[in-house]
Motif scaffolding. Sequence first.
Motif, PDB file in Angstrom:
ATOM      1  N   GLY A 251       0.782  -1.220   0.000  1.00 40.20           N
ATOM      2  CA  GLY A 251       0.000   0.000   0.000  1.00 40.20           C
ATOM      3  C   GLY A 251       0.814   1.269   0.000  1.00 40.20           C
ATOM      4  O   GLY A 251       0.322   2.335   0.394  1.00 40.20           O
ATOM      5  N   ASN A 252       2.057   1.180  -0.436  1.00 40.30           N
ATOM      6  CA  ASN A 252       2.941   2.345  -0.493  1.00 40.30           C
ATOM      7  C   ASN A 252       3.314   2.555  -1.958  1.00 40.30           C
ATOM      8  O   ASN A 252       4.026   1.742  -2.542  1.00 40.30           O
ATOM      9  CB  ASN A 252       4.192   2.103   0.358  1.00 40.30           C
ATOM     10  CG  ASN A 252       5.114   3.310   0.410  1.00 40.30           C
ATOM     11  OD1 ASN A 252       5.499   3.858  -0.616  1.00 40.30           O
ATOM     12  ND2 ASN A 252       5.490   3.712   1.612  1.00 40.30           N
ATOM     13  N   ARG A 253       2.842   3.632  -2.546  1.00 36.59           N
ATOM     14  CA  ARG A 253       3.049   3.827  -3.978  1.00 36.59           C
ATOM     15  C   ARG A 253       4.517   4.001  -4.334  1.00 36.59           C
ATOM     16  O   ARG A 253       4.963   3.541  -5.394  1.00 36.59           O
ATOM     17  CB  ARG A 253       2.251   5.045  -4.456  1.00 36.59           C
ATOM     18  CG  ARG A 253       0.746   4.828  -4.425  1.00 36.59           C
ATOM     19  CD  ARG A 253       0.008   6.017  -4.990  1.00 36.59           C
ATOM     20  NE  ARG A 253      -1.438   5.783  -4.987  1.00 36.59           N
ATOM     21  CZ  ARG A 253      -2.323   6.657  -5.433  1.00 36.59           C
ATOM     22  NH1 ARG A 253      -1.916   7.831  -5.908  1.00 36.59           N
ATOM     23  NH2 ARG A 253      -3.612   6.385  -5.398  1.00 36.59           N
ATOM     24  N   MET A 254       5.274   4.635  -3.483  1.00 35.84           N
ATOM     25  CA  MET A 254       6.694   4.809  -3.767  1.00 35.84           C
ATOM     26  C   MET A 254       7.416   3.466  -3.693  1.00 35.84           C
ATOM     27  O   MET A 254       8.304   3.174  -4.498  1.00 35.84           O
ATOM     28  CB  MET A 254       7.313   5.818  -2.804  1.00 35.84           C
ATOM     29  CG  MET A 254       6.756   7.228  -2.958  1.00 35.84           C
ATOM     30  SD  MET A 254       7.617   8.449  -1.928  1.00 35.84           S
ATOM     31  CE  MET A 254       9.207   8.506  -2.764  1.00 35.84           C
ATOM     32  N   LEU A 255       7.015   2.655  -2.737  1.00 35.96           N
ATOM     33  CA  LEU A 255       7.604   1.322  -2.633  1.00 35.96           C
ATOM     34  C   LEU A 255       7.189   0.467  -3.823  1.00 35.96           C
ATOM     35  O   LEU A 255       8.003  -0.272  -4.386  1.00 35.96           O
ATOM     36  CB  LEU A 255       7.147   0.664  -1.328  1.00 35.96           C
ATOM     37  CG  LEU A 255       7.953  -0.550  -0.849  1.00 35.96           C
ATOM     38  CD1 LEU A 255       9.391  -0.152  -0.566  1.00 35.96           C
ATOM     39  CD2 LEU A 255       7.308  -1.129   0.402  1.00 35.96           C
ATOM     40  N   GLU A 256       5.939   0.614  -4.222  1.00 33.98           N
ATOM     41  CA  GLU A 256       5.453  -0.143  -5.374  1.00 33.98           C
ATOM     42  C   GLU A 256       6.206   0.221  -6.640  1.00 33.98           C
ATOM     43  O   GLU A 256       6.393  -0.618  -7.525  1.00 33.98           O
ATOM     44  CB  GLU A 256       3.965   0.121  -5.573  1.00 33.98           C
ATOM     45  CG  GLU A 256       3.329  -0.739  -6.651  1.00 33.98           C
ATOM     46  CD  GLU A 256       1.831  -0.551  -6.729  1.00 33.98           C
ATOM     47  OE1 GLU A 256       1.238  -0.968  -7.740  1.00 33.98           O
ATOM     48  OE2 GLU A 256       1.256   0.011  -5.781  1.00 33.98           O
ATOM     49  N   HIS A 257       6.670   1.460  -6.704  1.00 36.23           N
ATOM     50  CA  HIS A 257       7.428   1.896  -7.870  1.00 36.23           C
ATOM     51  C   HIS A 257       8.724   1.096  -8.009  1.00 36.23           C
ATOM     52  O   HIS A 257       9.283   1.002  -9.100  1.00 36.23           O
ATOM     53  CB  HIS A 257       7.753   3.387  -7.744  1.00 36.23           C
ATOM     54  CG  HIS A 257       8.397   3.979  -8.950  1.00 36.23           C
ATOM     55  ND1 HIS A 257       7.731   4.152 -10.151  1.00 36.23           N
ATOM     56  CD2 HIS A 257       9.665   4.422  -9.167  1.00 36.23           C
ATOM     57  CE1 HIS A 257       8.554   4.688 -11.039  1.00 36.23           C
ATOM     58  NE2 HIS A 257       9.724   4.847 -10.474  1.00 36.23           N
ATOM     59  N   LEU A 258       9.188   0.522  -6.906  1.00 34.91           N
ATOM     60  CA  LEU A 258      10.432  -0.241  -6.928  1.00 34.91           C
ATOM     61  C   LEU A 258      10.204  -1.716  -7.237  1.00 34.91           C
ATOM     62  O   LEU A 258      11.163  -2.489  -7.262  1.00 34.91           O
ATOM     63  CB  LEU A 258      11.147  -0.111  -5.572  1.00 34.91           C
ATOM     64  CG  LEU A 258      11.520   1.311  -5.137  1.00 34.91           C
ATOM     65  CD1 LEU A 258      12.142   1.284  -3.744  1.00 34.91           C
ATOM     66  CD2 LEU A 258      12.471   1.949  -6.130  1.00 34.91           C
ATOM     67  N   SER A 259       8.949  -2.105  -7.467  1.00 35.61           N
ATOM     68  CA  SER A 259       8.673  -3.523  -7.707  1.00 35.61           C
ATOM     69  C   SER A 259       9.393  -4.041  -8.951  1.00 35.61           C
ATOM     70  O   SER A 259       9.765  -5.207  -9.025  1.00 35.61           O
ATOM     71  CB  SER A 259       7.168  -3.763  -7.834  1.00 35.61           C
ATOM     72  OG  SER A 259       6.647  -3.076  -8.958  1.00 35.61           O
ATOM     73  N   GLY A 260       9.590  -3.156  -9.936  1.00 34.85           N
ATOM     74  CA  GLY A 260      10.302  -3.571 -11.133  1.00 34.85           C
ATOM     75  C   GLY A 260      11.734  -3.979 -10.835  1.00 34.85           C
ATOM     76  O   GLY A 260      12.305  -4.838 -11.513  1.00 34.85           O
ATOM     77  N   ILE A 261      12.324  -3.367  -9.823  1.00 33.26           N
ATOM     78  CA  ILE A 261      13.689  -3.714  -9.438  1.00 33.26           C
ATOM     79  C   ILE A 261      13.731  -5.132  -8.889  1.00 33.26           C
ATOM     80  O   ILE A 261      14.628  -5.920  -9.214  1.00 33.26           O
ATOM     81  CB  ILE A 261      14.213  -2.719  -8.394  1.00 33.26           C
ATOM     82  CG1 ILE A 261      14.223  -1.307  -8.977  1.00 33.26           C
ATOM     83  CG2 ILE A 261      15.598  -3.120  -7.908  1.00 33.26           C
ATOM     84  CD1 ILE A 261      14.535  -0.245  -7.953  1.00 33.26           C
ATOM     85  N   VAL A 262      12.752  -5.456  -8.045  1.00 28.91           N
ATOM     86  CA  VAL A 262      12.700  -6.804  -7.485  1.00 28.91           C
ATOM     87  C   VAL A 262      12.484  -7.823  -8.603  1.00 28.91           C
ATOM     88  O   VAL A 262      13.119  -8.877  -8.632  1.00 28.91           O
ATOM     89  CB  VAL A 262      11.580  -6.908  -6.435  1.00 28.91           C
ATOM     90  CG1 VAL A 262      11.435  -8.352  -5.958  1.00 28.91           C
ATOM     91  CG2 VAL A 262      11.872  -5.986  -5.256  1.00 28.91           C
ATOM     92  N   GLY A 263      11.581  -7.487  -9.541  1.00 26.14           N
ATOM     93  CA  GLY A 263      11.366  -8.384 -10.664  1.00 26.14           C
ATOM     94  C   GLY A 263      12.624  -8.588 -11.476  1.00 26.14           C
ATOM     95  O   GLY A 263      12.958  -9.707 -11.873  1.00 26.14           O
TER      96      GLY A 263
END
Length: 295
Positions: free
Chosen positions: A220-232
């Motif tokens: 639920g954190n949009r800034m954190l969600e923006h980093l999901s591509g890095i994890v992928g």
Amino acid sequence: MSTLAHTMMTTARAADTGLAGPGELDRYPYAEARGADRVSLPAWDGAESDLGRVSRRAAGSRGRGLHGQLVQQLGQMIVSGDLGADRPLVPEEIGQRFEVSRTVVRESLRVLEAKGLVSARPNVGTRVRPVSDWNLLDPDIIEWRAFGPQRDDQRRELSELRWTIEPLAARLAAGHGRDDLQQRLGDMVEIMGHSLAQGDVITFSRADAEFHSLLIQAAGNRMLEHLSGIVGAALQVSGGPITGCDRPSDVALTHHARIVDALAAADGTAAETAMRQLLTVHPEVERVVPAPREH
């Protein structure tokens, strides 16, 4: 087995190539495109022999065509050091060497400029920028570094970043009560369990990548969600059958399940702990777990 699990495993067995977009559960493997889809690009002087093979493979899998393949080729050559700041990138020369049009060259250089790899200035031309200017969080640059001379540093840095992002995401996700995402996370664990039992590494890897992406969304954190591509990207370049890591294990599956259970119980501490344990033993990262650095 759920309908989702059956569909995903069937799709995985039928797919030969391709990396789909987020949420399409088709991130593995890198594979050579079929002859009709693959465009052979002449190797740049001084480039390593396998560099063109890797870049063509990535571009072909993504279906980007000539433009995408040129971006991949030039990007990897810049990241690997085959093209440096001491040598200007002359569009006419690039077009001739790679047998592509001016438009393709121009658009490719614009993409590289947006990633911070090159800069174009009047009376100076297009030149490679220093590493400090690169967008190191760009998934393409992550990939290029991971398959180049900087592979060890890239994988260590990615692992360290995951240790920062994912335990926090797990803790936050436990407090949001997103039933829809929790159900999908449970589905991914189910898929991983079935694929593990059948020795289906590709499907396991796809479900694993989707699991981690969903977990960050659930925070639920949009800034954190923006980093999901890095994890992928980290999962894509750090593990899976392409890099020959160990087969997925029951231990990793158990920790995934514990994360889901902790989210259902809204226990942030347990979710964070389970994620840290997963990052310690997970096949994709176990060889690059952060260690204290010597100063």
